[in-house]
Design a protein around this motif. Structure first.
Motif, PDB file in Angstrom:
ATOM      1  N   GLY A 180       0.828  -1.197   0.000  1.00 57.18           N
ATOM      2  CA  GLY A 180       0.000   0.000   0.000  1.00 57.18           C
ATOM      3  C   GLY A 180       0.863   1.247   0.000  1.00 57.18           C
ATOM      4  N   LEU A 181       0.436   2.269  -0.753  1.00 58.41           N
ATOM      5  CA  LEU A 181       1.139   3.553  -0.803  1.00 58.41           C
ATOM      6  C   LEU A 181       0.121   4.678  -0.662  1.00 58.41           C
ATOM      7  CD1 LEU A 181       3.702   3.251  -3.751  1.00 58.41           C
ATOM      8  CD2 LEU A 181       4.176   3.138  -1.315  1.00 58.41           C
ATOM      9  N   SER A 182       0.314   5.521   0.324  1.00 61.46           N
ATOM     10  CA  SER A 182      -0.566   6.686   0.476  1.00 61.46           C
ATOM     11  C   SER A 182      -0.111   7.799  -0.454  1.00 61.46           C
ATOM     12  CB  SER A 182      -0.537   7.183   1.930  1.00 61.46           C
ATOM     13  OG  SER A 182       0.716   7.787   2.219  1.00 61.46           O
ATOM     14  N   VAL A 210       0.425  -3.115  -6.143  1.00 60.04           N
ATOM     15  CA  VAL A 210       0.464  -1.822  -5.457  1.00 60.04           C
ATOM     16  C   VAL A 210      -0.954  -1.272  -5.355  1.00 60.04           C
ATOM     17  CG1 VAL A 210       1.276   0.568  -5.551  1.00 60.04           C
ATOM     18  CG2 VAL A 210       2.791  -1.304  -6.249  1.00 60.04           C
ATOM     19  N   ALA A 250       7.906   5.294  -4.779  1.00 55.98           N
ATOM     20  CA  ALA A 250       7.295   4.572  -5.899  1.00 55.98           C
ATOM     21  C   ALA A 250       8.223   4.507  -7.108  1.00 55.98           C
ATOM     22  CB  ALA A 250       5.974   5.227  -6.281  1.00 55.98           C
ATOM     23  N   VAL A 260       1.239   8.629  -7.936  1.00 52.01           N
ATOM     24  CA  VAL A 260       1.877   7.315  -7.896  1.00 52.01           C
ATOM     25  C   VAL A 260       1.334   6.422  -9.002  1.00 52.01           C
ATOM     26  CG1 VAL A 260       2.062   5.169  -6.563  1.00 52.01           C
ATOM     27  CG2 VAL A 260       2.509   7.368  -5.461  1.00 52.01           C
ATOM     28  N   THR A 312       6.125   9.257  -0.620  1.00 47.78           N
ATOM     29  CA  THR A 312       5.714   7.960  -1.173  1.00 47.78           C
ATOM     30  C   THR A 312       5.891   7.943  -2.691  1.00 47.78           C
ATOM     31  OG1 THR A 312       3.432   8.774  -1.100  1.00 47.78           O
ATOM     32  CG2 THR A 312       4.133   7.292   0.665  1.00 47.78           C
ATOM     33  N   TRP A 313       5.720   9.088  -3.331  1.00 48.67           N
ATOM     34  CA  TRP A 313       5.961   9.177  -4.783  1.00 48.67           C
ATOM     35  C   TRP A 313       7.433   8.916  -5.089  1.00 48.67           C
ATOM     36  CZ3 TRP A 313       8.952  12.504  -7.809  1.00 48.67           C
ATOM     37  CH2 TRP A 313       8.712  12.464  -9.182  1.00 48.67           C
ATOM     38  N   THR A 332      -2.955   2.018  -4.131  1.00 52.19           N
ATOM     39  CA  THR A 332      -2.660   3.402  -3.782  1.00 52.19           C
ATOM     40  C   THR A 332      -3.872   4.300  -3.981  1.00 52.19           C
ATOM     41  OG1 THR A 332      -1.139   5.259  -4.190  1.00 52.19           O
ATOM     42  CG2 THR A 332      -1.819   3.965  -6.101  1.00 52.19           C
ATOM     43  N   ASN A 333      -3.919   5.379  -3.219  1.00 52.17           N
ATOM     44  CA  ASN A 333      -4.916   6.415  -3.443  1.00 52.17           C
ATOM     45  C   ASN A 333      -4.253   7.680  -3.991  1.00 52.17           C
ATOM     46  OD1 ASN A 333      -3.595   7.156  -1.030  1.00 52.17           O
ATOM     47  ND2 ASN A 333      -5.393   8.255  -0.284  1.00 52.17           N
ATOM     48  N   SER A 334      -3.007   7.533  -4.475  1.00 53.38           N
ATOM     49  CA  SER A 334      -2.255   8.652  -5.025  1.00 53.38           C
ATOM     50  C   SER A 334      -2.351   8.683  -6.540  1.00 53.38           C
ATOM     51  CB  SER A 334      -0.782   8.550  -4.614  1.00 53.38           C
ATOM     52  OG  SER A 334      -0.001   9.478  -5.334  1.00 53.38           O
TER      53      SER A 334
END
Length: 271
Positions: A98-100, A120, A109, A127, A105-106, A122-124
């Motif tokens: 998971g990546l916020s 992966v 990534a 990303v 986090t970018w 993510t909600n970005s």
């Protein structure tokens, strides 16, 4: 050096990095702790910066103020790269990761694209866009729905619903701020709820936060410090703050921005 010249140097530093520590300014400018504190007081009265415990940050910084992705993308880049390199050591092929949202986090990534056979979640938006530019058949990227925030994160009930439907091996989260009393915080109430869903969906919770995040307070708490299995930060964090954090997080990892070497400091929380 005249007082006016010294204060100009201080302003240049805080504008370049987003935050400064009194101890670092004492060493850099070759003056006493008291002199630096007087300078910070004058600059704060002029509205040029905002004093915080042990140093100063850019003016503003209110608990609901949320800088955009572009505004944050040029801050502490060396620290973010070192933190990302350390985080990469925690990922193996076959994992669900998971990546916020956020620039840290970018940065992570960008390295994660080279790991084969991972999923992966993510909600970005940023990303997801990064992975879409170089798609790999052995990687799966899941972008949650939701309402876009200034930091290019998708939040709200659609995002929460999607996140609650998955089980993650490890969650990597960037945060707006962290302190001993309030834990990890965000300036966005809805984003806090979305981030909490990520924490609940993960077997291991890893926070990626450079030293300037310490002492910054957002309106809503994502999680307490002891909820973090690992906190990765950089050596710009004062030793007194490290000592306090290692008593609370499961493991504190401190990286050197120039060399990306690290030192693990086990905590006592048992998280």
């Amino acid at each position: 050096m005249l007082a006016s010249q010294r204060r100009s140097r201080i302003l240049e530093e805080v504008r370049r990095t987003g935050a400064v520590r009194v101890s670092a300014l004492v060493e850099r400018l070759g003056v006493s702790d008291m002199t630096i504190r007087r300078d910070l007081e004058v600059l704060a009265q002029e509205g040029q910066l905002r004093k915080v415990h042990g140093g100063a940050v850019l003016p503003g910084g209110r608990s609901t103020e949320e800088p955009g992705f572009a505004a944050k993308s040029n801050r502490q880049n060396a620290e973010k790269q070192a933190i990302a390199a350390e985080a990469l050591r925690m990922v193996e092929p076959g994992m669900a990761v998971g990546l916020s949202g956020g620039t840290t986090t970018w940065t992570f990534a960008r390295l994660l694209r080279d790991v084969p056979d991972i999923t992966v979640v993510t909600n970005s938006v940023q990303v997801a866009d990064l992975f879409s530019r170089e798609p790999r058949s052995d990687q799966t990227v899941v972008l949650t729905g939701g309402i876009r925030t200034p930091s290019e994160a998708l939040v709200g009930p659609f995002a929460v619903s999607a996140i609650r439907s998955v089980n993650l091996d490890v969650m990597f989260m960037g945060v707006h701020g962290m302190d001993l009393r309030n834990g990890f915080t965000t300036p966005n109430l809805v984003e806090a709820e979305t981030d909490r869903a990520f924490v609940e969906a993960s077997r291991r919770f890893v926070v990626l936060a450079d030293h300037t995040k310490y002492g910054v307070l957002g309106i809503s708490t994502i999680a307490s410090l002891d909820a973090a299995d690992v906190l990765i930060t950089d050596s710009g964090l004062a030793e007194e703050y490290r000592a306090a954090l290692r008593e609370r997080v499961g493991e504190l990892v401190v990286v050197e921005a120039a060399t990306t070497t690290s030192r693990s400091e086990p905590g006592t929380s048992g998280a």
